[in-house]
Design a protein around this motif. Sequence first.
Motif, PDB file in Angstrom:
ATOM      1  N   PHE A 108       0.806  -1.212   0.000  1.00 34.35           N
ATOM      2  CA  PHE A 108       0.000   0.000   0.000  1.00 34.35           C
ATOM      3  C   PHE A 108       0.844   1.269   0.000  1.00 34.35           C
ATOM      4  CE2 PHE A 108      -2.540  -3.418   1.707  1.00 34.35           C
ATOM      5  CZ  PHE A 108      -3.755  -3.263   1.049  1.00 34.35           C
ATOM      6  N   SER A 109       2.158   1.127  -0.059  1.00 30.94           N
ATOM      7  CA  SER A 109       3.046   2.284  -0.192  1.00 30.94           C
ATOM      8  C   SER A 109       4.361   1.801  -0.778  1.00 30.94           C
ATOM      9  CB  SER A 109       3.286   2.965   1.158  1.00 30.94           C
ATOM     10  OG  SER A 109       4.207   2.231   1.942  1.00 30.94           O
ATOM     11  N   SER A 110       5.105   2.724  -1.364  1.00 26.68           N
ATOM     12  CA  SER A 110       6.372   2.358  -2.007  1.00 26.68           C
ATOM     13  C   SER A 110       7.441   1.971  -0.996  1.00 26.68           C
ATOM     14  CB  SER A 110       6.872   3.512  -2.881  1.00 26.68           C
ATOM     15  OG  SER A 110       6.997   4.699  -2.110  1.00 26.68           O
ATOM     16  N   LEU A 111       7.252   2.303   0.288  1.00 26.86           N
ATOM     17  CA  LEU A 111       8.215   1.908   1.318  1.00 26.86           C
ATOM     18  C   LEU A 111       7.956   0.498   1.833  1.00 26.86           C
ATOM     19  CD1 LEU A 111       8.548   5.207   3.403  1.00 26.86           C
ATOM     20  CD2 LEU A 111      10.097   4.319   1.647  1.00 26.86           C
ATOM     21  N   ARG A 112       6.788  -0.058   1.564  1.00 24.68           N
ATOM     22  CA  ARG A 112       6.453  -1.456   1.879  1.00 24.68           C
ATOM     23  C   ARG A 112       6.635  -1.780   3.367  1.00 24.68           C
ATOM     24  NH1 ARG A 112       7.109  -4.317  -3.482  1.00 24.68           N
ATOM     25  NH2 ARG A 112       7.748  -2.697  -4.925  1.00 24.68           N
ATOM     26  N   ILE A 113       6.157  -0.902   4.220  1.00 23.70           N
ATOM     27  CA  ILE A 113       6.336  -1.087   5.661  1.00 23.70           C
ATOM     28  C   ILE A 113       5.311  -2.066   6.222  1.00 23.70           C
ATOM     29  CG2 ILE A 113       6.290   0.088   7.898  1.00 23.70           C
ATOM     30  CD1 ILE A 113       7.377   2.569   6.488  1.00 23.70           C
ATOM     31  N   VAL A 114       4.058  -1.991   5.756  1.00 28.95           N
ATOM     32  CA  VAL A 114       3.013  -2.933   6.153  1.00 28.95           C
ATOM     33  C   VAL A 114       2.297  -3.369   4.879  1.00 28.95           C
ATOM     34  CG1 VAL A 114       0.947  -3.317   7.544  1.00 28.95           C
ATOM     35  CG2 VAL A 114       2.740  -1.792   8.394  1.00 28.95           C
ATOM     36  N   ASN A 115       2.185  -4.667   4.670  1.00 28.42           N
ATOM     37  CA  ASN A 115       1.665  -5.194   3.404  1.00 28.42           C
ATOM     38  C   ASN A 115       0.678  -6.323   3.661  1.00 28.42           C
ATOM     39  OD1 ASN A 115       3.977  -3.780   1.805  1.00 28.42           O
ATOM     40  ND2 ASN A 115       5.047  -5.085   3.267  1.00 28.42           N
ATOM     41  N   SER A 116      -0.046  -6.712   2.615  1.00 32.46           N
ATOM     42  CA  SER A 116      -0.910  -7.883   2.703  1.00 32.46           C
ATOM     43  C   SER A 116      -0.216  -9.069   2.041  1.00 32.46           C
ATOM     44  CB  SER A 116      -2.253  -7.624   2.019  1.00 32.46           C
ATOM     45  OG  SER A 116      -2.088  -7.504   0.622  1.00 32.46           O
ATOM     46  N   TYR A 117      -0.518 -10.267   2.526  1.00 30.99           N
ATOM     47  CA  TYR A 117       0.175 -11.461   2.060  1.00 30.99           C
ATOM     48  C   TYR A 117      -0.820 -12.569   1.741  1.00 30.99           C
ATOM     49  CZ  TYR A 117       4.020  -8.866   4.101  1.00 30.99           C
ATOM     50  OH  TYR A 117       4.925  -7.870   4.400  1.00 30.99           O
ATOM     51  N   GLY A 118      -0.312 -13.618   1.172  1.00 31.32           N
ATOM     52  CA  GLY A 118      -1.125 -14.776   0.801  1.00 31.32           C
ATOM     53  C   GLY A 118      -0.398 -15.550  -0.280  1.00 31.32           C
ATOM     54  N   ALA A 119      -0.754 -16.809  -0.424  1.00 22.93           N
ATOM     55  CA  ALA A 119      -0.071 -17.640  -1.419  1.00 22.93           C
ATOM     56  C   ALA A 119      -1.009 -18.738  -1.897  1.00 22.93           C
ATOM     57  CB  ALA A 119       1.198 -18.259  -0.825  1.00 22.93           C
ATOM     58  N   PHE A 120      -0.946 -19.004  -3.196  1.00 19.59           N
ATOM     59  CA  PHE A 120      -1.664 -20.121  -3.822  1.00 19.59           C
ATOM     60  C   PHE A 120      -3.164 -20.073  -3.527  1.00 19.59           C
ATOM     61  CE2 PHE A 120       2.715 -21.717  -3.174  1.00 19.59           C
ATOM     62  CZ  PHE A 120       3.056 -21.867  -4.513  1.00 19.59           C
ATOM     63  N   GLY A 121      -3.748 -18.873  -3.713  1.00 22.51           N
ATOM     64  CA  GLY A 121      -5.198 -18.767  -3.599  1.00 22.51           C
ATOM     65  C   GLY A 121      -5.903 -19.613  -4.644  1.00 22.51           C
ATOM     66  N   SER A 122      -5.249 -19.814  -5.766  1.00 25.33           N
ATOM     67  CA  SER A 122      -5.752 -20.741  -6.786  1.00 25.33           C
ATOM     68  C   SER A 122      -4.635 -21.706  -7.148  1.00 25.33           C
ATOM     69  CB  SER A 122      -6.224 -19.978  -8.031  1.00 25.33           C
ATOM     70  OG  SER A 122      -5.151 -19.251  -8.602  1.00 25.33           O
ATOM     71  N   VAL A 123      -5.013 -22.908  -7.479  1.00 27.68           N
ATOM     72  CA  VAL A 123      -4.052 -23.967  -7.799  1.00 27.68           C
ATOM     73  C   VAL A 123      -4.342 -24.478  -9.201  1.00 27.68           C
ATOM     74  CG1 VAL A 123      -3.261 -26.297  -7.204  1.00 27.68           C
ATOM     75  CG2 VAL A 123      -3.724 -24.633  -5.393  1.00 27.68           C
ATOM     76  N   THR A 124      -3.319 -24.451 -10.058  1.00 28.38           N
ATOM     77  CA  THR A 124      -3.503 -24.961 -11.414  1.00 28.38           C
ATOM     78  C   THR A 124      -3.597 -26.479 -11.385  1.00 28.38           C
ATOM     79  OG1 THR A 124      -1.097 -24.893 -11.711  1.00 28.38           O
ATOM     80  CG2 THR A 124      -2.347 -23.021 -12.512  1.00 28.38           C
ATOM     81  N   LYS A 125      -4.401 -27.019 -12.269  1.00 27.98           N
ATOM     82  CA  LYS A 125      -4.644 -28.465 -12.287  1.00 27.98           C
ATOM     83  C   LYS A 125      -3.760 -29.194 -13.290  1.00 27.98           C
ATOM     84  CE  LYS A 125      -7.945 -27.492  -9.419  1.00 27.98           C
ATOM     85  NZ  LYS A 125      -7.853 -26.016  -9.420  1.00 27.98           N
ATOM     86  N   GLU A 126      -3.151 -28.446 -14.222  1.00 31.36           N
ATOM     87  CA  GLU A 126      -2.222 -29.039 -15.187  1.00 31.36           C
ATOM     88  C   GLU A 126      -0.976 -28.171 -15.259  1.00 31.36           C
ATOM     89  OE1 GLU A 126      -4.431 -29.233 -18.844  1.00 31.36           O
ATOM     90  OE2 GLU A 126      -4.978 -31.314 -18.492  1.00 31.36           O
ATOM     91  N   ARG A 127       0.147 -28.813 -15.472  1.00 35.27           N
ATOM     92  CA  ARG A 127       1.403 -28.070 -15.550  1.00 35.27           C
ATOM     93  C   ARG A 127       1.754 -27.791 -16.999  1.00 35.27           C
ATOM     94  NH1 ARG A 127       5.203 -27.252 -11.867  1.00 35.27           N
ATOM     95  NH2 ARG A 127       6.998 -26.114 -12.685  1.00 35.27           N
ATOM     96  N   MET A 128       1.793 -26.507 -17.341  1.00 35.37           N
ATOM     97  CA  MET A 128       2.201 -26.080 -18.673  1.00 35.37           C
ATOM     98  C   MET A 128       3.579 -25.440 -18.572  1.00 35.37           C
ATOM     99  SD  MET A 128      -0.376 -27.002 -20.470  1.00 35.37           S
ATOM    100  CE  MET A 128       0.004 -26.200 -22.032  1.00 35.37           C
ATOM    101  N   GLU A 129       4.456 -25.794 -19.493  1.00 34.24           N
ATOM    102  CA  GLU A 129       5.805 -25.224 -19.518  1.00 34.24           C
ATOM    103  C   GLU A 129       6.074 -24.597 -20.881  1.00 34.24           C
ATOM    104  OE1 GLU A 129       8.062 -24.783 -17.295  1.00 34.24           O
ATOM    105  OE2 GLU A 129       7.351 -26.010 -15.621  1.00 34.24           O
ATOM    106  N   VAL A 130       6.786 -23.474 -20.848  1.00 38.26           N
ATOM    107  CA  VAL A 130       7.272 -22.840 -22.073  1.00 38.26           C
ATOM    108  C   VAL A 130       8.706 -23.310 -22.296  1.00 38.26           C
ATOM    109  CG1 VAL A 130       7.827 -20.671 -23.225  1.00 38.26           C
ATOM    110  CG2 VAL A 130       5.787 -20.833 -21.776  1.00 38.26           C
ATOM    111  N   ILE A 131       8.941 -24.001 -23.393  1.00 39.67           N
ATOM    112  CA  ILE A 131      10.265 -24.546 -23.718  1.00 39.67           C
ATOM    113  C   ILE A 131      10.856 -23.752 -24.882  1.00 39.67           C
ATOM    114  CG2 ILE A 131      11.548 -26.597 -24.424  1.00 39.67           C
ATOM    115  CD1 ILE A 131      10.273 -26.828 -21.650  1.00 39.67           C
ATOM    116  N   LEU A 132      12.019 -23.162 -24.662  1.00 36.73           N
ATOM    117  CA  LEU A 132      12.719 -22.433 -25.714  1.00 36.73           C
ATOM    118  C   LEU A 132      13.579 -23.409 -26.517  1.00 36.73           C
ATOM    119  CD1 LEU A 132      13.868 -19.198 -23.830  1.00 36.73           C
ATOM    120  CD2 LEU A 132      11.905 -19.497 -25.336  1.00 36.73           C
ATOM    121  N   GLN A 133      13.510 -23.277 -27.839  1.00 33.79           N
ATOM    122  CA  GLN A 133      14.246 -24.175 -28.731  1.00 33.79           C
ATOM    123  C   GLN A 133      14.935 -23.360 -29.825  1.00 33.79           C
ATOM    124  OE1 GLN A 133      10.940 -26.608 -30.084  1.00 33.79           O
ATOM    125  NE2 GLN A 133      11.396 -28.206 -28.563  1.00 33.79           N
TER     126      GLN A 133
END
Length: 558
Positions: free
Chosen positions: A392-417
Amino acid sequence: MAAPEGSLRRRKAGDSDLGSGSPPAPGRDDASCSARLRAGTFWLTRIVLLRALAFVYSVAFLVALHQNKQLIGDRGLLPCRAYLKSVQQYFQGLGAWGAWSYAPTIIWLLDWSDMDFNLDLLAVLGLGISCFVLITGCANMILMAALWGLYLSLVNVGQVWYSFGWESQLLETGFLGIFLCPWWTLSRLPQHTPTSRIVLWGFRWLIFRIMLGAGLVKIRGDQCWRDLTCLDFHYETQPVPSPLAYFLHRTPWWVHRFEVLGSHFLELLVPFFLFLGRRMCILHGVLQILFQVALILSGNVSFLNWLTVVPSLACFDDASLGFLFPSGPAGLKDRVLSLQGGEAPGPQPRPRHVGRAVRSVVNLSLGILVACLSLPVVLNLLSAKQVMNTTFSSLRIVNSYGAFGSVTKERMEVILQGTASPNASAPEAVWEDYEFKCKPGDPRRRPCLLSPYHYRLDWLMWLAAFQTYEHNEWILHLAGKLLANDAQALSLLASSPFEGRAPPRWIRAEYWRYRFSLPGGRHAAEGKWWVRRRIGPYFPPLRLQDLEGYFRERDWPI
């Protein structure tokens, strides 16, 4: 003949009387053996907190030193000089303060002619200071403020490479760490600066918000968290799986249900233990640390889980952490015992009442600041439209957190060739894969375990698979560099099929679907950890000349 009982009693009493005139047993200190650290003081807690925080800082600055030049340097994938110029242009006419407040960084004050040097300078300074604190276990406000300012300077020019929630979490944790320390004294036990309860509760408030935010965003997010099925997929589809994730993915369904229930318990209920007295607070710390260790082993989420351990340490007092420190005369435990008894060892400087008053005002101001900045964070926690990992500010003194609110069901990868064929569409063209440091590529390569270290490009490649290349212009910059066999870009990869050869004539990116092989199955018997299937193109074959105009528009060196 048995000795008379009365005589035996008198002998024991006599032995105890001799203690005053006899030397103690070698290697034994009677005072330290009989006395135990009392609950309610936090001298040792501060040492453990500072060392843990310094460890995470040292990893973060090491990652910056190894990768910043390739990512945001003069010839990086997203040069920070161009980013800062765009910020300046946006705030043109509003004065320098507008740009400073939007992206506070020391780099505004430095010479931009050699941005690689500037980035290395900040990383080396941060690495040196954090290693000093880690080794000695002591710090002052000046050193901790320097660490915070240096890392803030990197985060605010890091663009998408530093857009992860743990960057803000480290800055919030580091900001609180400033107020753990005396103004300038360098001592592990600064006797006139006891650990502030306000600062300790700042750390506890942080871990409360981290865990509760993570739990609420899950319950409000993906349906699989509510029907307890998310871990049927998560181990396989998480950003950078670990070797243990390969086996955890194949555990029985009821184990996955139990794990999700355990996660909900630890994230939604256990945080309230903080407010239920000393024993429950310590139990909270133990449970959260064990939870983070399990997450470290099952995935590579950078230094996030290591960092989450840090505020959990504020749940412990000296009595509960004493086992981490050796006993003995003049040891830290012995000195803390003296401080608890009001008999500080060594010469006693006169207490500075003015300094204590100023310190109390500073700590109280910190508490008021954190409380005020927490208002939008709490509103976000209570909102049905909760947003995770928001600052909520550029100094990042107090922030909101969370992780993996959604979970993908298939793994897609980008492969460079790449291919050396002059005709990319020719049937005989041989396309060879580039291998990244840790993200899945070659099905026979074992998943890596590198936490707390972090390969930023590997994470961004995982995220790029959810979008198109138009949303990730840096991937075309990477393709152009690979077409030129650019050494700096290649250092971000594990291997290039064109090493020691002429650069490829064409580069393309392909979508592939990955899934874990079945342990003991046919693919596993062939040495494959992954089974993959091509889905289609991510971006079409490109030559270096196809990208020249694209590079010029963005002021990227060709």
